[in-house]
Design an enzyme around this catalytic site. Structure first.
Site, PDB file in Angstrom:
ATOM      1  N   CYS A  11     -14.200 -30.541  13.742  1.00  0.00           N
ATOM      2  CA  CYS A  11     -13.861 -30.905  12.376  1.00  0.00           C
ATOM      3  C   CYS A  11     -12.371 -31.214  12.255  1.00  0.00           C
ATOM      4  CB  CYS A  11     -14.221 -29.762  11.428  1.00  0.00           C
ATOM      5  SG  CYS A  11     -15.916 -29.168  11.610  1.00  0.00           S
ATOM      6  N   LEU A  18     -17.687 -32.404  11.142  1.00  0.00           N
ATOM      7  CA  LEU A  18     -18.576 -33.100  12.058  1.00  0.00           C
ATOM      8  C   LEU A  18     -19.622 -32.067  12.464  1.00  0.00           C
ATOM      9  CD1 LEU A  18     -19.363 -35.512  13.873  1.00  0.00           C
ATOM     10  CD2 LEU A  18     -17.798 -34.598  15.602  1.00  0.00           C
ATOM     11  N   GLU A  38     -15.495 -25.186  18.706  1.00  0.00           N
ATOM     12  CA  GLU A  38     -16.781 -24.589  19.054  1.00  0.00           C
ATOM     13  C   GLU A  38     -16.537 -23.274  19.785  1.00  0.00           C
ATOM     14  OE1 GLU A  38     -19.546 -25.868  18.072  1.00  0.00           O
ATOM     15  OE2 GLU A  38     -19.083 -27.986  17.706  1.00  0.00           O
TER      16      GLU A  38
END
Length: 635
Positions: A2, A51, A78
């Protein structure tokens, strides 16, 4: 994956900047095309562009609050071990409302504060707001896969994933001339500096706490230097086995996604090993390569096809002409928001753009060269430390190398170029040698590009201490592992990972890097350098551990850079842009930063029969001028 941004106002003046939080968030739209949201209270604003990769449902959108509504997080990245961490938290009676790694990270921080950072396996940049204590906690991953910039003054603290977001708050812009001087040598700007005086990069492996108008920076990770003693006392065979296990585990962890996933497959060793391991655990793996129709010297698609056939992947080759490549230069220059002149960014941009049409996540081989000694300079260092007759001869023949034609575009002239750099490096002390082999210009040549007034500004900066800190691990008793450590701290986060992050995020693609799994990195840096490189083999332990996996044609292949025909473009299609606009005499003199006489000499060399590495220096000037026009010419 993101984009994040935020503001913490310290007073009413700073509070006025809260009106820009939506614009600052919108500036990150390409990083997160799936969703935008902002949070505002009296003195704090947080923005997030998403995203969606894991738990794509709206319930996992950010900014995300804990169940007490005291803590709020915006997160880019992540966490690959989030399921394991979630299970541990559930055993402590923590309840979850989503399946996202964001919620796991938030709850882990609530219980362990900054100590949670050592338990995260992944890449990240995030901010957590404590509404009760009125404080912010920010952190960046160990190796700098994800960016995090910040600015603090007497009125406010700002942070963002990209410079364009911070500039959206309407701050003053002033060039940092020590950064410019460094850029003219390396073609990028290492953290913690940026091109602007008042904006900094949070270094990899660091966190920041903002409270009471103060920003306190702390370090939670650094690569352990244990390679001299081989603390595990492993034989080479034992080390190969453990390295193989750790890399396969790293790849397997990075295959978790709720969206289509594939791998970049360049035809080189690193991406081939990653692809081969991924294919073992994902039978329907999609792989992606780009080829160059007009530049066979740079084209490696034959090797990529061999690997794809061996691993039985669904392989896609994007075959590009020079005109296909050239038409994307504008998009690349418009996206980067500080000078960055690694021309292979154009390739990464196009590969990411094409890949995004088929997948949202791609695994890459980034980091292997810095970790394991894959670059030409690492072979040069090995020969420097273990000299023989050829090395002594190269030094004696320096006048010959100076006289012969040098260019990256042809086998013979490229070898001459490399021999000249090697011979030049042999004349320098250890730190200057590293700096020279890491860059494209020495300090004298970079200084000559600047006007007398700009030179005086550089003398007033902290350039010497800045450079000294970057080179702190390079001693006169040279060791290849010290070079690799410096590469991991300087080259990897500020050049290679910056390039991959910007160009993939410009296209809404997440790129994952198994070679930068911290367990693998820590283990590899416990090994002696001869496990990684010798006179005949670079990335030795990688190639030997996975020789069974590599197609025979790829074992011990010479490294081919992921390059574009920049010299040809600068001499042809871009000539008018250089001579009549960006590097024209009138432009340079009105701007007042550069010495036109020195630039004219570079242009003459560019259009001569012996351009050497000058195209890299000209490209750095073109990138800077394009950037300067965007941010300063209007003013």
């Amino acid at each position: 994956m993101c984009g994040i941004t935020g503001i913490f106002a310290f007073n009413l003046v700073g509070k006025f900047n809260l009106i820009n939080i939506s614009a600052a968030t919108q500036a990150l739209q390409k990083r997160g095309p799936d969703h935008q949201a902002v949070y505002n209270d009296e003195y704090v604003g947080l923005g997030h562009r998403r995203l969606s990769i894991i738990d794509t449902r709206p319930i996992a959108h950010q900014p995300m609050w804990d169940e007490t509504k005291r803590f709020c997080i915006v997160f880019n990245g992540e966490i690959f071990n989030f399921k394991e961490l979630r299970k541990q938290l559930e055993d402590q009676d923590v309840h979850f409302f989503s399946q996202s790694d964001t919620e796991v990270l938030l709850n882990l921080y609530l219980r362990e504060k900054e100590k949670c950072l050592t338990r995260l396996n992944g890449f990240f940049a995030f901010c957590i707001y404590d509404r009760q204590e009125q404080s912010l906690f920010l952190a960046r991953d160990r190796y700098g896969v994800k960016p995090l910039l910040y600015m603090i003054d007497e009125d406010k603290f700002l942070f963002a994933s990209e410079m364009k977001s911070i500039l959206a708050y309407g701050i003053d812009k002033e060039i940092d001339y020590s950064s410019l001087f460094t850029y003219l040598q390396l073609n990028y700007i290492p953290a913690p500096k940026t091109i602007f005086k008042n904006i900094s990069k949070l270094p990899p492996g660091h966190f920041a706490r903002v409270e009471g108008r103060k920003c306190i920076i702390g370090r939670y990770y650094q690569i352990a230097v244990a390679y001299d003693s081989n603390p595990n006392h492993l034989t080479y065979t034992e080390a190969k086995g453990k390295f193989s296990h750790l890399l396969e585990s790293a790849v397997q962890r990075r295959l978790i996604a709720d969206v289509p996933l594939g791998t970049f497959l360049s035809g080189g060793i690193d991406s081939t090993v990653v692809t081969g391991l991924a294919a073992k655990h994902k039978p329907d793996l999609h792989t992606f390569s780009i080829g160059f129709k007009d530049e066979k010297f740079f084209d490696e698609t034959r090797y990529a096809r061999i690997a794809a056939k061996k691993f039985n992947t669904d392989h896609t080759v994007f075959s590009l002409s020079n005109s296909d490549l050239f038409e994307h230069i504008h998009d690349v220059l418009e996206y980067i928001d500080e000078p960055f002149a690694d021309s292979s960014a154009i390739n990464v941009y196009i590969l990411s753009k094409k890949t995004r049409q088929h997948a949202t996540v791609a695994l890459s081989g980034d980091g292997a060269d810095e970790l394991l000694g894959g670059y030409n300079k690492h072979a040069a260092y090995y020969r420097l430390i273990h000299p023989g007759i050829p090395e002594k001869t190269v030094k004696l023949l320096q006048p010959l190398w100076d006289a012969l034609p040098q260019s990256r575009n042809h086998f013979f002239s490229n070898n001459v170029r490399q021999l000249k750099r090697f011979a030049e490096g042999l004349q320098l002390n250890a730190q200057d040698r590293y700096w020279r082999w890491a860059g494209y210009a020495n300090e004298k040549d970079a200084l000559n590009l600047l006007t007398t007034s700009t030179q005086s500004l550089i003398l007033e900066t902290d350039y010497a201490s800045y450079k000294g800190k970057l080179l702190e691990h390079i001693s006169e008793n040279e060791n290849i592992n010290d070079v690799l450590l410096t590469d991991m701290n300087m080259v990897l986060p500020n050049d290679m990972l910056t390039k991959t992050d910007w160009m993939s995020m410009a296209n809404g693609l997440e790129v994952r890097t198994p070679f930068l799994d911290f367990e693998l990195v820590n283990f590899t840096f416990s090994l002696p350098d001869h496990f990684k490189i010798n006179r005949s083999l670079r990335k030795r332990i990688l190639q030997d551990a996975f020789r069974y996996l590599l197609p025979p044609e790829l074992y011990n292949r010479s490294k081919k850079g992921f390059e574009v025909p920049m010299l040809k473009w600068l001499q042809t299609e871009m000539k008018s842009m250089i001579t009549e606009d960006l590097l024209a005499k009138k432009t340079i003199e009105v701007q007042g930063i550069f010495n036109y006489t020195a630039i004219q000499r570079l242009k003459e060399q560019l259009y001569s029969r012996n351009p050497g590495d000058v195209h890299a220096r000209i490209w750095a000037l073109v990138v800077f001028q394009w950037w300067w026009k965007r941010y300063f010419r209007k003013e």
